[in-house]
Write a protein that holds these residues in place. Sequence first.
Motif, PDB file in Angstrom:
ATOM      1  N   GLY A   1      13.318 -48.841  17.891  1.00  0.00           N
ATOM      2  CA  GLY A   1      13.208 -49.448  19.058  1.00  0.00           C
ATOM      3  C   GLY A   1      12.788 -48.286  20.108  1.00  0.00           C
ATOM      4  N   LEU A   2      12.467 -48.932  21.432  1.00  0.00           N
ATOM      5  CA  LEU A   2      12.160 -47.831  22.497  1.00  0.00           C
ATOM      6  C   LEU A   2      13.026 -46.515  22.671  1.00  0.00           C
ATOM      7  CD1 LEU A   2      10.324 -50.165  24.904  1.00  0.00           C
ATOM      8  CD2 LEU A   2       9.215 -48.662  23.062  1.00  0.00           C
ATOM      9  N   ILE A   3      14.214 -46.753  22.183  1.00  0.00           N
ATOM     10  CA  ILE A   3      15.136 -45.606  22.499  1.00  0.00           C
ATOM     11  C   ILE A   3      14.506 -44.360  21.770  1.00  0.00           C
ATOM     12  CG2 ILE A   3      16.469 -45.950  20.134  1.00  0.00           C
ATOM     13  CD1 ILE A   3      17.918 -45.140  23.428  1.00  0.00           C
ATOM     14  N   ARG A   4      13.575 -44.386  20.867  1.00  0.00           N
ATOM     15  CA  ARG A   4      13.129 -43.254  20.443  1.00  0.00           C
ATOM     16  C   ARG A   4      12.003 -42.534  21.406  1.00  0.00           C
ATOM     17  NH1 ARG A   4      12.011 -42.981  14.490  1.00  0.00           N
ATOM     18  NH2 ARG A   4      10.831 -41.443  14.819  1.00  0.00           N
ATOM     19  N   THR A   5      11.853 -43.211  22.236  1.00  0.00           N
ATOM     20  CA  THR A   5      11.149 -42.602  23.666  1.00  0.00           C
ATOM     21  C   THR A   5      11.944 -41.957  24.582  1.00  0.00           C
ATOM     22  OG1 THR A   5      10.951 -44.503  25.018  1.00  0.00           O
ATOM     23  CG2 THR A   5       9.504 -44.569  23.144  1.00  0.00           C
ATOM     24  N   GLY A   6      11.447 -41.294  25.750  1.00  0.00           N
ATOM     25  CA  GLY A   6      12.319 -40.646  26.598  1.00  0.00           C
ATOM     26  C   GLY A   6      12.450 -41.984  27.815  1.00  0.00           C
ATOM     27  N   MET A   7      11.576 -43.108  27.671  1.00  0.00           N
ATOM     28  CA  MET A   7      11.919 -44.104  28.723  1.00  0.00           C
ATOM     29  C   MET A   7      13.290 -44.724  28.852  1.00  0.00           C
ATOM     30  SD  MET A   7       8.346 -45.831  28.728  1.00  0.00           S
ATOM     31  CE  MET A   7       8.370 -46.055  26.919  1.00  0.00           C
ATOM     32  N   ARG A   8      13.903 -45.081  29.847  1.00  0.00           N
ATOM     33  CA  ARG A   8      15.217 -45.765  30.002  1.00  0.00           C
ATOM     34  C   ARG A   8      14.912 -46.834  31.018  1.00  0.00           C
ATOM     35  NH1 ARG A   8      15.143 -43.268  25.973  1.00  0.00           N
ATOM     36  NH2 ARG A   8      16.877 -42.017  25.273  1.00  0.00           N
ATOM     37  N   ASP A   9      16.016 -47.506  31.522  1.00  0.00           N
ATOM     38  CA  ASP A   9      16.039 -48.617  32.667  1.00  0.00           C
ATOM     39  C   ASP A   9      15.708 -48.085  33.823  1.00  0.00           C
ATOM     40  OD1 ASP A   9      16.653 -50.374  30.620  1.00  0.00           O
ATOM     41  OD2 ASP A   9      19.132 -50.343  31.575  1.00  0.00           O
ATOM     42  N   GLN A  10      15.868 -46.780  34.088  1.00  0.00           N
ATOM     43  CA  GLN A  10      15.514 -46.142  35.469  1.00  0.00           C
ATOM     44  C   GLN A  10      13.930 -45.767  35.488  1.00  0.00           C
ATOM     45  OE1 GLN A  10      17.935 -45.018  33.255  1.00  0.00           O
ATOM     46  NE2 GLN A  10      19.724 -44.636  34.164  1.00  0.00           N
ATOM     47  N   VAL A  11      13.639 -45.489  34.261  1.00  0.00           N
ATOM     48  CA  VAL A  11      12.140 -45.114  34.132  1.00  0.00           C
ATOM     49  C   VAL A  11      11.610 -45.932  33.285  1.00  0.00           C
ATOM     50  CG1 VAL A  11      10.206 -43.247  33.941  1.00  0.00           C
ATOM     51  CG2 VAL A  11      12.424 -42.806  35.270  1.00  0.00           C
ATOM     52  N   SER A  12      11.018 -47.031  33.419  1.00  0.00           N
ATOM     53  CA  SER A  12      10.396 -47.999  32.098  1.00  0.00           C
ATOM     54  C   SER A  12       8.890 -47.724  31.824  1.00  0.00           C
ATOM     55  CB  SER A  12      10.878 -49.462  32.486  1.00  0.00           C
ATOM     56  OG  SER A  12      10.388 -49.649  33.872  1.00  0.00           O
ATOM     57  N   TRP A  13       8.389 -46.932  32.612  1.00  0.00           N
ATOM     58  CA  TRP A  13       6.944 -46.770  32.148  1.00  0.00           C
ATOM     59  C   TRP A  13       6.975 -45.193  32.235  1.00  0.00           C
ATOM     60  CZ3 TRP A  13       3.555 -49.859  36.281  1.00  0.00           C
ATOM     61  CH2 TRP A  13       3.724 -51.172  36.214  1.00  0.00           C
ATOM     62  N   GLY A  14       6.031 -44.574  31.064  1.00  0.00           N
ATOM     63  CA  GLY A  14       6.138 -43.251  30.951  1.00  0.00           C
ATOM     64  C   GLY A  14       4.535 -42.668  30.498  1.00  0.00           C
ATOM     65  N   PHE A  15       5.075 -41.992  29.450  1.00  0.00           N
ATOM     66  CA  PHE A  15       3.441 -41.144  28.913  1.00  0.00           C
ATOM     67  C   PHE A  15       2.657 -42.272  28.413  1.00  0.00           C
ATOM     68  CE2 PHE A  15       1.604 -38.472  25.457  1.00  0.00           C
ATOM     69  CZ  PHE A  15       1.117 -37.379  26.408  1.00  0.00           C
TER      70      PHE A  15
END
Length: 409
Positions: free
Chosen positions: A47-61
């Motif tokens: 899942g997206l837990i492997r990324t640095g994105m969370r609920d606070q920042v849902s768009w990233g790199f």
Amino acid sequence: MASVIDFAVGSLRSILRGGKLYWAWMATMVLFVLIGASAYFGQVTDGLIRTGMRDQVSWGFYIGNFTFLVGVAAAAVVLVIPAYIYDWKPIKEIVLIGELLAISAIIMCIAFVMVDVGRPERTWHFLLPNFPRSLLAWDVLVLNGYLAINALVAFHIMYRGYFGKPYNKKWVLPLVLLSVPAAVSIHTVTAFLYSGLAARSYWNTAILAPRFLTSAFCSGPAIILILLQILRRYWKFDIKDEALHKIAELMAYAMFINLFLLGAEIYREYYSDTHHLIHHEYLFSGLHGHMSPVAPYAWASVIASTVAFLLFLIPKTRKNFLTLNIGAVLIYFGVYVEKGIALVIPGFTPSMLGEVYEYAPSFTELQVAMGVFGVGAIVFTALLKTALPVLRPEDAVGPAAEAAAEASA
């Protein structure tokens, strides 16, 4: 149908022909793709837990790269306008390279959107049921439309060139001219995706679309400038200096407007001094006495873009290839940061609840992005090899080569 198959076989033969440097480049890009595919498999599994994105920042790199590459795809307009609207021959000879770059960039754009979606098999949910209300659906429509226009033009020119025939101007010219508003539309709709979010005050500005367009007309041509010099040196393409200097001149105008709009936005926020200023404070200085990790990149982006503008504005430095290339690299860096780190992260920081989440791309995101860029590089290189009969007739294969041999005999 037989001629299309002949073209496909001949193009494949051209792609599979190259020296050691060519195969080293392709092997490196394939390695990037394999690394990215492995990381993406882990992301899909966990899942997206492997990324640095969370609920606070849902768009990233991923979305930052998507936004930047939409601008790269629109860069073909900088070549199309002087070539076909003003009939300027030195640039007309290299417009096909801009078309091929646009195709590769759009493919990477679509790939970055897909890897950003946690459940890619459900992508159709925001398309069919919500069209035409959804801006995401409109973005998909204009991106694929622009891809189709560039693919049709490029295929026709390469197909005719393979058989040693000139392209049909009555068929190509309308499509090329149509690509101008299409290029504007892809970046305008992308900007509307941001500025239409009323709750995100950092993006909720009417000048975001013009800023996107002007920065696009800088970053994409910066890549083209470097690329054309590489092709001229290693593949002996006949690319005139005046074409490169004209591209740089157009970039100077676009960069001035981009910097002016950035200054106007900063003035509005700091002079009005409303609560919405908090996003710009996070971008350039930090909040609550803590230095923002984004600030060094933001300042470096502004400085790089300003220096590049001055280098491209002055004719002497614009026509010197050392300073020209330094300016192109600075523009690429400045716009890449402007549309990535400096655009996405401050828009989410602080969150709607006032929380400051320090987002940084994870190793998985970096690997997946490496794979996407590897795919784009492979696609562009393969298309460029297919276009060789048009760009450099001495490398023609198939009927065009036979015709050239008979003419020389």
